[in-house]
Design a protein around this motif. Structure first.
Motif, PDB file in Angstrom:
ATOM      1  N   ARG A  18      -3.339   9.798  -7.384  1.00  9.88           N
ATOM      2  CA  ARG A  18      -3.829   8.494  -6.923  1.00  9.88           C
ATOM      3  C   ARG A  18      -2.757   7.714  -6.173  1.00  9.88           C
ATOM      4  O   ARG A  18      -3.074   6.871  -5.334  1.00  9.88           O
ATOM      5  CB  ARG A  18      -4.331   7.670  -8.123  1.00  9.88           C
ATOM      6  N   ARG A  53      -8.374   6.525   2.453  1.00  8.76           N
ATOM      7  CA  ARG A  53      -9.822   6.317   2.384  1.00  8.76           C
ATOM      8  C   ARG A  53     -10.471   7.213   1.329  1.00  8.76           C
ATOM      9  O   ARG A  53     -11.570   6.920   0.857  1.00  8.76           O
ATOM     10  CB  ARG A  53     -10.451   6.554   3.753  1.00  8.76           C
ATOM     11  N   GLY A  55      -9.225   7.489  -1.523  1.00 12.32           N
ATOM     12  CA  GLY A  55      -8.990   6.824  -2.797  1.00 12.32           C
ATOM     13  C   GLY A  55      -7.561   6.788  -3.280  1.00 12.32           C
ATOM     14  O   GLY A  55      -7.296   6.280  -4.374  1.00 12.32           O
ATOM     15  N   SER A  56      -6.610   7.282  -2.494  1.00  9.21           N
ATOM     16  CA  SER A  56      -5.209   7.287  -2.920  1.00  9.21           C
ATOM     17  C   SER A  56      -4.449   6.097  -2.347  1.00  9.21           C
ATOM     18  O   SER A  56      -4.767   5.597  -1.278  1.00  9.21           O
ATOM     19  CB  SER A  56      -4.508   8.580  -2.480  1.00  9.21           C
TER      20      SER A  56
END
Length: 371
Positions: A18, A53, A55-56
């Motif tokens: 992440r 984009r 999610g990280s």
């Protein structure tokens, strides 16, 4: 270099991370003839934006300031003297920051520039300030672009290369993966440009590095494979898996992770304090140990005055010092409880023979790490 589609545990951790730090080498961004290559920079920004984009959180460590300043100043090669390096960096840093800002503006993404020196990591207060700034930028949805502060760094306080800086930043932000992008496809057991060399897709332990010959940097950078290996092992020591890949494969590296060499992380991440003591702090002196004290330190026991035979340098309580064996090898590092003058008065004495105010360990086990 492409590897099999079945991901190792380390690669899977990199793909699912992440928080990711991506280091981009000078050769991926600049050339001697043309300076900063904005087309290549745009492709790298595209890969970083895609990962964000997905999610990280991504922090970019960008080399290239000196390289970006060479052409505008009319220089024909990377300067060797410190003053000219700093002059080139002062020109190139402006161009580099502008280019990153312009590139990410295509995605309505704000960029914040952070310039760090080795001294910022050595000093705990500066270290925490940098951490707070990075965390706040990320919470505001901006992307941090970090570089060494080449315009003020001297040879004595440099990181030496941005690979090491990237590993330290990865620990600073609690990253779950570090991706090193440069002009090499991964780790080889020799220099593939000089003859036959075997590609190494996975490094699970130091045994996988037996026989590896690592070289120094190229025309535009200060790193090279030696610095990348050192940085990868530093990050892995902090519990962070590492992917070493070509900048030309950035998109694949940041998505499927099926390129380059993956370095597995150690199972247990060092605490922030112990990592700082081992890798980031600037030792202010040295404490000389006898053989018994070396053995005690190796077994992670506190250092007592009885095992100390001498000191080097001047230091104060709270400073970090090296611990040196009778063979003159640094075996550990720790935060010392006493000033150098106090330690001299304690040499070789048992704890019971010391005044009550000096019966604490010279270095507590919790503040001691092997090197």
């Amino acid at each position: 270099m492409q590897v099999g589609s079945e991901l190792s545990q380390g690669r899977a951790a990199i793909v699912s991370a992440r928080t990711v730090v991506v280091k981009i080498g000078s050769s991926a961004l600049t050339s001697l003839e043309g300076g900063l290559d904005t087309a290549r920079l745009d492709l790298l920004a595209d890969a970083v934006e895609a990962r964000m984009r997905a999610g990280s959180d991504v922090v970019v460590v960008s080399s290239g300031a000196i390289g970006a300043g060479i052409a505008p100043l009319g220089l024909s090669k990377r300067p060797k003297d410190l003053a000219t390096k700093q002059a080139a960096a002062s020109v190139g840093q402006l161009a580099l920051a502008h280019a990153w800002g312009t590139s990410f503006a295509r995605y309505d993404r704000t960029v914040g520039q952070i310039l760090l020196s080795a001294d910022d990591f050595a000093r705990r207060e500066h270290h925490r300030n940098a951490q707070r700034t990075l965390d706040r930028l990320r919470s505001l949805g901006a992307i941090a672009v970090v570089n060494e502060n080449d315009t003020v760094a001297t040879e004595e306080i440099r990181f030496g290369d941005n690979d090491r800086l990237a590993a330290l930043v990865a620990h600073l932000v609690g990253a779950e993966a570090l991706i090193l992008l440069s002009d090499v496809a991964g780790l080889y057991d020799g220099d593939p440009r000089k003859g036959a060399a075997n590609f190494i897709p996975e490094v699970r332990s130091s045994a996988d590095l037996d026989g590896v010959i690592a070289g120094s940097g190229g025309a535009l950078g200060t790193g090279g494979m030696a610095s990348k290996l050192s940085a990868a092992r530093l990050a892995a020591d902090a519990g962070i898996p590492v992917l070493l890949a070509s900048a030309a494969d950035a998109s694949v590296a940041l998505t499927s992770g099926t390129v380059g060499t993956a370095f597995a992380a150690r199972p247990i991440r060092l605490s922030g304090r112990k990592f700082w003591v081992r890798h980031a702090a600037d030792p202010r002196g040295a404490v000389l140990l006898d053989a018994g004290a070396v053995e005690a330190v190796a077994q992670r026991h506190s250092l007592l005055a009885a095992g100390i035979t001498g000191i080097r340098g001047r230091f104060f309580g709270g400073d970090v010092v090296d611990l040196v064996s009778p063979e003159d090898e640094v075996v550990a590092r720790g935060v010392i409880e006493y000033d150098s003058a106090e330690v001299v008065s304690m040499l070789g004495r048992s704890t019971a023979d010391l005044p009550d105010t000096m019966q604490r360990p010279v270095i507590h086990a919790d503040d001691l790490v092997k090197v």
